[in-house]
Design a protein around this motif. Structure first.
Motif, mmCIF file in Angstrom:
data_model
loop_
_atom_site.group_PDB
_atom_site.id
_atom_site.type_symbol
_atom_site.label_atom_id
_atom_site.label_comp_id
_atom_site.label_asym_id
_atom_site.label_seq_id
_atom_site.Cartn_x
_atom_site.Cartn_y
_atom_site.Cartn_z
ATOM 1 N N ALA A 189 -10.438 2.853 6.395
ATOM 2 C CA ALA A 189 -9.729 3.775 5.504
ATOM 3 C C ALA A 189 -10.495 5.079 5.339
ATOM 4 N N ILE A 234 0.800 4.471 1.076
ATOM 5 C CA ILE A 234 0.133 5.432 1.950
ATOM 6 C C ILE A 234 1.183 6.125 2.814
ATOM 7 N N LEU A 256 0.836 -1.191 0.000
ATOM 8 C CA LEU A 256 0.000 0.000 0.000
ATOM 9 C C LEU A 256 0.872 1.242 0.000
ATOM 10 N N THR A 284 -0.504 8.072 7.972
ATOM 11 C CA THR A 284 -1.769 7.359 7.808
ATOM 12 C C THR A 284 -1.722 5.965 8.424
ATOM 13 N N GLY A 298 -3.720 4.053 -4.320
ATOM 14 C CA GLY A 298 -3.297 3.468 -3.061
ATOM 15 C C GLY A 298 -2.273 2.359 -3.163
#
Length: 357
Positions: A279, A238, A236, A242, A307
């Protein structure tokens, strides 16, 4: 010159409205009949012959109710429709009386609830599952208490395990720490001993939910090696800020289920929707999409939202994220770190330091 319109024949509009009303009523009765049959099939506590007889009687009443709406001048129309309404009311009352519970004879792999305690950066997880799976039915149970430092949280991976065609998959999220440790979260049905999953049963309050925290060698390996499912892993993309709220979101879900049991629902409360809900708390503008229901396409949804690892086509990420050959090559007695490094080799976005030499 004056032009006059000819009005429709008296009663024509009324007749069509009555036809449309009958069709809608018949469709509603048919849907209610199907729902009631499913409820009886998955919740009736009696033996199979009694269950089958009750389903047959309910369906016969539903068919009769539809028939009397279509046929005209049926003397017992009112009686049949009243009987169907009474039966439906009884089924609804039964449905509303069903309550989730923590107290059943649970299967070994979902026998314990995750318990989490958070104090600053320190997280203590009790009942982390780390079974040794030799086959789907041959395993050694083992539960652990683990401690993690959230300041060392460094990555998250999306894992999809396909067990029934390309549209249906189980969704897991694996969190990594910079010391090489990992923990996987998975929302699952809480099976009773001897019970198996049914997607249809998930619509009829057949199962409770459970949020499992597990070692990758347990929860990923059992799917790729013991069950023979097709498993894909995606890094991912991110930001670090996060990761923490996402991790804590899973702990909050576990705490909510610990305080109050809840039913699993195949459509609205399942392994994919829980990831989306968590999310969305972090990124509120995430849109709804049909791929939240067709979980086999969930990774493609995440890709379209930016993502997954950038710079690759989705087909490339999918091809390189297929872990089965690498997972099957890991010896059964290898440690958790060896398994985790092996399944990430070649996965885009995963640094070489995480995969080893």
């Amino acid at each position: 010159m004056r032009v006059e319109t000819i009005p429709p024949a008296p009663g024509r509009n009324g007749r069509w409205m009555r036809i449309v009303a009958r069709v809608l009523a018949a469709a509603t009765i048919a849907a209610a009949t199907a729902w009631g049959a499913g409820l009886i099939g998955f919740q009736f506590p009696g033996t199979s012959p009694w269950r089958g007889a009750l389903i047959a009687a309910w369906c016969a009443l539903g068919v009769a109710s539809v028939a009397v709406l279509v046929l005209r001048r049926v003397a017992v129309r009112k009686l049949i429709l009243i009987a169907f309404a009474a039966g439906l009311a009884a089924l609804l009352a039964w449905w509303l009386s069903l309550a989730p519970s923590h107290h059943r004879d649970w299967a070994d792999d979902v026998a314990r609830l995750l318990d989490a305690q958070v104090s600053g950066d320190r997280v203590v997880l009790r009942n982390v599952r780390n079974f040794q799976w030799r086959s789907e039915t041959d395993y050694t149970p083992h539960w652990e208490t683990r401690e993690y430092d959230l300041s060392r949280l460094s990555s998250a991976d999306l894992v999809l395990s396909y067990w029934m065609g390309p549209d249906i998959a189980h969704t897991l999220v694996s969190f990594g720490f910079d010391d090489g440790r990992r923990v996987v979260f998975s929302l699952e049905i809480r099976k009773e001993r001897g019970e198996s999953f049914s997607a249809l049963g998930g619509f009829f309050r057949r199962y409770e939910q459970v949020l499992v925290a597990a070692d990758e060698r347990d929860i990923v390996r059992t799917r790729s090696n013991a069950r023979g499912e097709d498993v894909y892993l995606y890094r991912l993309d991110i930001p670090p800020q996060t990761l923490r709220p996402m991790f804590l979101g899973f702990l909050a879900k576990a705490g909510a289920l610990q305080r109050q049991p809840a039913f699993y629902n195949t459509l609205t409360s399942n392994c994919t929707t829980v990831v989306f809900e968590i999310a969305r708390h972090v990124v509120p503008d995430l849109p709804l999409d049909y791929r939240l229901l067709a979980a086999g396409h969930f990774a493609e949804y995440v890709y379209d939202r930016g993502g997954l690892t950038p710079g690759y086509r989705y087909s490339q990420l999918q091809e390189r994220g297929y872990i089965n050959p690498r997972a099957l090559a890991v010896p059964a007695d290898a440690d958790a770190g060896t398994f985790s490094r092996a399944i990430r080799r070649g996965v885009p976005g995963v640094p070489t330091a995480e995969t080893g030499p």
